[in-house]
Design an enzyme around this catalytic site. Structure first.
Site, PDB file in Angstrom:
ATOM      1  N   LYS A 198       8.781  -1.172   2.772  1.00 59.62           N
ATOM      2  CA  LYS A 198       8.057  -0.245   3.643  1.00 59.62           C
ATOM      3  C   LYS A 198       8.898   0.287   4.799  1.00 59.62           C
ATOM      4  O   LYS A 198       8.914   1.493   5.049  1.00 59.62           O
ATOM      5  CB  LYS A 198       6.799  -0.929   4.193  1.00 59.62           C
ATOM      6  CG  LYS A 198       6.062  -0.084   5.221  1.00 59.62           C
ATOM      7  CD  LYS A 198       4.640  -0.508   5.415  1.00 59.62           C
ATOM      8  CE  LYS A 198       4.506  -1.617   6.407  1.00 59.62           C
ATOM      9  NZ  LYS A 198       3.085  -1.875   6.726  1.00 59.62           N
ATOM     10  N   ARG A 228       0.805  -1.228   0.000  1.00 61.13           N
ATOM     11  CA  ARG A 228       0.000   0.000   0.000  1.00 61.13           C
ATOM     12  C   ARG A 228       0.840   1.281   0.000  1.00 61.13           C
ATOM     13  O   ARG A 228       0.303   2.381  -0.150  1.00 61.13           O
ATOM     14  CB  ARG A 228      -0.979  -0.007   1.182  1.00 61.13           C
ATOM     15  CG  ARG A 228      -2.201  -0.885   0.909  1.00 61.13           C
ATOM     16  CD  ARG A 228      -3.179  -0.833   2.029  1.00 61.13           C
ATOM     17  NE  ARG A 228      -2.709  -1.607   3.174  1.00 61.13           N
ATOM     18  CZ  ARG A 228      -3.171  -1.451   4.411  1.00 61.13           C
ATOM     19  NH1 ARG A 228      -4.097  -0.546   4.668  1.00 61.13           N
ATOM     20  NH2 ARG A 228      -2.710  -2.195   5.393  1.00 61.13           N
ATOM     21  N   ASN A 271      37.238  37.513   2.910  1.00 61.86           N
ATOM     22  CA  ASN A 271      35.989  38.142   2.475  1.00 61.86           C
ATOM     23  C   ASN A 271      35.703  37.715   1.042  1.00 61.86           C
ATOM     24  O   ASN A 271      36.498  37.963   0.147  1.00 61.86           O
ATOM     25  CB  ASN A 271      36.150  39.661   2.560  1.00 61.86           C
ATOM     26  CG  ASN A 271      34.811  40.356   2.403  1.00 61.86           C
ATOM     27  OD1 ASN A 271      33.982  39.946   1.590  1.00 61.86           O
ATOM     28  ND2 ASN A 271      34.586  41.406   3.164  1.00 61.86           N
ATOM     29  N   SER A 275      33.981  41.242  -5.972  1.00 60.64           N
ATOM     30  CA  SER A 275      32.684  40.730  -6.419  1.00 60.64           C
ATOM     31  C   SER A 275      32.749  40.189  -7.841  1.00 60.64           C
ATOM     32  O   SER A 275      33.541  40.642  -8.664  1.00 60.64           O
ATOM     33  CB  SER A 275      31.650  41.854  -6.378  1.00 60.64           C
ATOM     34  OG  SER A 275      31.453  42.232  -5.034  1.00 60.64           O
ATOM     35  N   GLU A 279      -9.137 -10.686  17.296  1.00 65.97           N
ATOM     36  CA  GLU A 279      -8.866  -9.970  16.054  1.00 65.97           C
ATOM     37  C   GLU A 279     -10.169  -9.431  15.484  1.00 65.97           C
ATOM     38  O   GLU A 279     -11.215 -10.093  15.600  1.00 65.97           O
ATOM     39  CB  GLU A 279      -8.175 -10.892  15.050  1.00 65.97           C
ATOM     40  CG  GLU A 279      -6.713 -11.143  15.355  1.00 65.97           C
ATOM     41  CD  GLU A 279      -5.936  -9.842  15.530  1.00 65.97           C
ATOM     42  OE1 GLU A 279      -5.695  -9.156  14.531  1.00 65.97           O
ATOM     43  OE2 GLU A 279      -5.581  -9.496  16.673  1.00 65.97           O
ATOM     44  N   SER A 318      37.586  42.789  -8.673  1.00 58.68           N
ATOM     45  CA  SER A 318      36.220  42.409  -9.050  1.00 58.68           C
ATOM     46  C   SER A 318      36.152  41.958 -10.494  1.00 58.68           C
ATOM     47  O   SER A 318      36.855  42.485 -11.354  1.00 58.68           O
ATOM     48  CB  SER A 318      35.291  43.608  -8.899  1.00 58.68           C
ATOM     49  OG  SER A 318      35.280  44.013  -7.574  1.00 58.68           O
ATOM     50  N   LYS A 361      29.218  23.789  -0.418  1.00 55.65           N
ATOM     51  CA  LYS A 361      29.244  22.320  -0.491  1.00 55.65           C
ATOM     52  C   LYS A 361      30.667  21.847  -0.286  1.00 55.65           C
ATOM     53  O   LYS A 361      31.594  22.407  -0.889  1.00 55.65           O
ATOM     54  CB  LYS A 361      28.758  21.859  -1.865  1.00 55.65           C
ATOM     55  CG  LYS A 361      28.659  20.363  -1.981  1.00 55.65           C
ATOM     56  CD  LYS A 361      29.035  19.839  -3.356  1.00 55.65           C
ATOM     57  CE  LYS A 361      30.529  19.859  -3.581  1.00 55.65           C
ATOM     58  NZ  LYS A 361      30.975  19.122  -4.771  1.00 55.65           N
TER      59      LYS A 361
HETATM   60  C1  UD1 Z   1      -1.812  -6.782  14.352  1.00 56.36           C
HETATM   61  C2  UD1 Z   1      -2.443  -7.498  15.542  1.00 56.36           C
HETATM   62  C3  UD1 Z   1      -3.672  -6.708  16.001  1.00 56.36           C
HETATM   63  C4  UD1 Z   1      -3.238  -5.308  16.380  1.00 56.36           C
HETATM   64  C5  UD1 Z   1      -2.502  -4.636  15.208  1.00 56.36           C
HETATM   65  C6  UD1 Z   1      -1.888  -3.356  15.664  1.00 56.36           C
HETATM   66  C7  UD1 Z   1      -2.011  -9.869  15.214  1.00 56.36           C
HETATM   67  C8  UD1 Z   1      -2.592 -11.169  14.796  1.00 56.36           C
HETATM   68  N1  UD1 Z   1      -2.834  -8.819  15.137  1.00 56.36           N
HETATM   69  O1  UD1 Z   1      -2.760  -6.811  13.302  1.00 56.36           O
HETATM   70  O2  UD1 Z   1      -4.244  -7.315  17.116  1.00 56.36           O
HETATM   71  O3  UD1 Z   1      -4.347  -4.550  16.757  1.00 56.36           O
HETATM   72  O4  UD1 Z   1      -1.427  -5.475  14.738  1.00 56.36           O
HETATM   73  O5  UD1 Z   1      -1.356  -2.655  14.575  1.00 56.36           O
HETATM   74  O6  UD1 Z   1      -0.876  -9.829  15.626  1.00 56.36           O
HETATM   75  N2  UD1 Z   1       4.323  -9.667   9.969  1.00 56.36           N
HETATM   76  C9  UD1 Z   1       5.351 -10.504   9.615  1.00 56.36           C
HETATM   77  N3  UD1 Z   1       5.053 -11.757   9.167  1.00 56.36           N
HETATM   78  C10 UD1 Z   1       3.771 -12.198   9.041  1.00 56.36           C
HETATM   79  C11 UD1 Z   1       2.729 -11.329   9.416  1.00 56.36           C
HETATM   80  C12 UD1 Z   1       3.041 -10.070   9.878  1.00 56.36           C
HETATM   81  O7  UD1 Z   1       6.530 -10.136   9.705  1.00 56.36           O
HETATM   82  O8  UD1 Z   1       3.596 -13.350   8.640  1.00 56.36           O
HETATM   83  C13 UD1 Z   1       4.655  -8.328  10.469  1.00 56.36           C
HETATM   84  C14 UD1 Z   1       4.183  -7.211   9.535  1.00 56.36           C
HETATM   85  O9  UD1 Z   1       5.192  -6.843   8.631  1.00 56.36           O
HETATM   86  C15 UD1 Z   1       3.870  -6.104  10.508  1.00 56.36           C
HETATM   87  C16 UD1 Z   1       3.456  -6.843  11.786  1.00 56.36           C
HETATM   88  O10 UD1 Z   1       3.970  -8.151  11.677  1.00 56.36           O
HETATM   89  O11 UD1 Z   1       5.006  -5.329  10.785  1.00 56.36           O
HETATM   90  C17 UD1 Z   1       1.953  -6.863  12.007  1.00 56.36           C
HETATM   91  O12 UD1 Z   1       1.303  -7.505  10.949  1.00 56.36           O
HETATM   92  P1  UD1 Z   1      -0.019  -6.943  10.317  1.00 56.36           P
HETATM   93  O13 UD1 Z   1      -0.400  -7.817   9.201  1.00 56.36           O
HETATM   94  O14 UD1 Z   1       0.109  -5.493  10.064  1.00 56.36           O
HETATM   95  O15 UD1 Z   1      -1.051  -7.194  11.525  1.00 56.36           O
HETATM   96  P2  UD1 Z   1      -2.412  -6.455  11.752  1.00 56.36           P
HETATM   97  O16 UD1 Z   1      -3.451  -7.133  10.956  1.00 56.36           O
HETATM   98  O17 UD1 Z   1      -2.244  -5.001  11.599  1.00 56.36           O
END
Ligand code: UD1
Ligand code: MG
Length: 454
Positions: free
Chosen positions: A25, A18, A363, A391, A158, A409, A337
């Site tokens: 990211k 996104r 100067n 200058s 969740e 100058s 620079k």
């Molecule tokens: C998660 C939480 C949710 C919380 C929210 C807060 C879980 C199941 N849910 O949801 O309760 O309110 O964060 O922002 O934990 N990631 C991995 N590998 C994976 C999945 C995720 O590295 O397989 C990392 C993502 O890059 C991210 C983080 O874990 O940095 C959270 O994953 P994301 O998919 O954003 O979870 P949410 O659905 O936002």
């Protein structure tokens, strides 16, 4: 009592589609610093000794950044994105090293403060097996809801799996969790994937802990701490919060700003005492400003050291490699620079000083240009102490102007000027008496002729 050891597991395997950008990211910057670097910094400042970072397959750029920022961190690759608990278990070898506390943080939560992490760990020292960072977002849609009973956390549901009444709960999971090291693996290994998304949810840890007769608690914090970044809009919102914090810290440290909301700082900007920053100044990375310096409006600084009592701008541009000695003056429309400008030297108007050394109290007249680039390579200009450059002079590098020398100058200087000498390198002025009157006379005749032709 001995301080508890701590392992931090940073989850950064997300694809970040996104963000609509080829850059991973967590490498997008806030206040001039990658999000991941903010998280790693917060973790380090919270007294965490061991760090494990979980990256996605093919995220070599992220791994390289981790190695650059924290060479001691262990990097684990999560081959398949199967949920947050699955991601944590990818770092199993680090977990098995048995730290007292294990904190799990997300790589896309850049505003987390070290003090908040320390607060989250506190209940573990008092016997809790699990502490979850909770917050009350304006709009809880999408977040896991925290179900509590008395002072304890009972479950995290969740959003996708929550009932209508559970969705009414305002208290949400910020995503940051702290586990007591002695029970962490036992809990994590019991997490399954029987839920709507078929993922291994880290959030299931709460109910599992309670099943094992272990205690789980919530530590509440404000939304900014757990702000997760998924889009460029959220990145910009987080930047605004980061800027507010940096301005506040600068003001608290004694920097004067008339309109702080117009000043943009980098996470690593450093100020001495009694610095004044006028409205609309932008600081890129790696800038140090020493005591008593004044940065006037509309200036842009990056990779620059500004000495004591220096005046910069308005409308000045300091680029990387600039070092301004105490009391130097860089005025309007001057670009510097890769140059040292020694104490008391002045370039007050409309100049380019690049790949140069400017001696103390020299100067540099208005419109002076160091011609550092010949189309293929860069060359240096050296200007001695107390030299005076008239200058609109062009100093064609490589060239050296000796101490106390004068350049007339409008000169185009292509050869070294000895100390104390005067160099003039421009065409001689010629004067033709009465020339203008003769021209006007001819013009008047021409006009009459034109009219008679009509
Ligand atoms: C998660 C939480 C949710 C919380 C929210 C807060 C879980 C199941 N849910 O949801 O309760 O309110 O964060 O922002 O934990 N990631 C991995 N590998 C994976 C999945 C995720 O590295 O397989 C990392 C993502 O890059 C991210 C983080 O874990 O940095 C959270 O994953 P994301 O998919 O954003 O979870 P949410 O659905 O936002
Ligand atoms: Mg998320």
């Amino acid at each position: 009592m001995q301080a508890r050891t701590c392992l931090a597991i940073v989850l950064a395997a997300g694809e970040g589609t996104r963000m609509a950008s080829p850059r991973p990211k967590v490498l997008h910057a806030i206040a001039g610093k990658p999000m991941l670097a903010h998280v790693l910094d917060a973790v380090a400042k919270a007294g965490v000794a061991a760090i494990a970072v979980v990256v996605g397959p093919g995220q070599d750029e992220v791994a390289a950044e981790v190695r650059r920022l924290t060479p001691d961190a262990a990097i684990f690759v999560q081959g398949e994105r199967r949920g947050t608990a699955h991601a944590v278990l990818t770092a199993r070898p680090a977990i098995e090293r048995a730290a007292d506390d294990i904190v799990v943080v997300f790589g896309d939560t850049p505003l987390l403060r070290p003090a908040t992490l320390a607060r989250l760990r506190a209940p573990l020292a008092e016997g809790a097996a699990l502490a979850v960072l909770g917050f009350r977002p304006a709009d809880p849609t999408g977040y896991g809801r925290l179900i509590t009973a008395g002072g304890d956390l009972v479950a995290i549901r969740e959003h996708a799996d929550a009932s209508a009444s559970e969705r009414q709960i305002a208290l949400c999971n910020g995503g940051v969790m702290a586990f007591a090291g002695d029970s962490a693996l036992a809990i994590l290994e019991r997490i399954g994937d029987r839920n709507r998304k078929g993922e291994f949810y880290l959030t299931d840890a709460v109910e599992i802990a309670r099943g094992l007769k272990l205690r789980a608690v919530v530590v509440e914090t404000e939304e900014d701490d757990v702000r997760g970044i998924n889009t460029k809009v959220q990145l910009a919102e987080a930047e605004a919060v980061a800027q507010q914090r940096l301005r506040r810290a600068a003001l608290d440290a004694g920097v004067a700003m008339i309109a702080p909301e117009t000043v943009y700082l980098a996470a690593d900007t450093k100020f001495g005492r009694d610095v004044v920053i006028e409205p609309y100044v932008v600081f890129g990375e790696k800038v140090t400003v020493e005591d008593g310096a004044v940065i006037h409006s509309f200036s842009h600084l990056a990779g620059a050291h500004v000495g004591k009592g220096v005046s910069v701008g308005p409308f000045a541009r300091l680029r990387p490699g600039t070092r301004l000695g105490d009391g130097a003056r860089i005025g309007n429309f001057v670009e510097v620079k890769e140059a040292v400008v020694e104490a008391g030297a002045k370039a007050n108007h409309l100049s380019y000083i690049g790949d140069a050394f400017v001696g103390a109290n020299a100067n540099i007249g208005a419109g002076t240009i160091t011609c550092n680039y010949d189309g293929a390579a860069k060359h240096r200009t050296t200007i001695g102490n107390d030299a005076f450059i008239g200058s609109n002079s062009a100093l064609v590098a490589p060239v050296e102007i000796g101490e106390s020398a004068y350049v007339g100058s409008g000169s185009v200087i292509t050869e070294d000027v000895p100390a104390g000498a005067l160099a003039l390198a421009r065409g001689r002025q010629t004067v033709k008496e009465g020339w203008a009157a003769r021209l006007r006379g001819l013009k008047a005749l021409g006009k009459k002729k034109a009219r008679t032709r009509d």
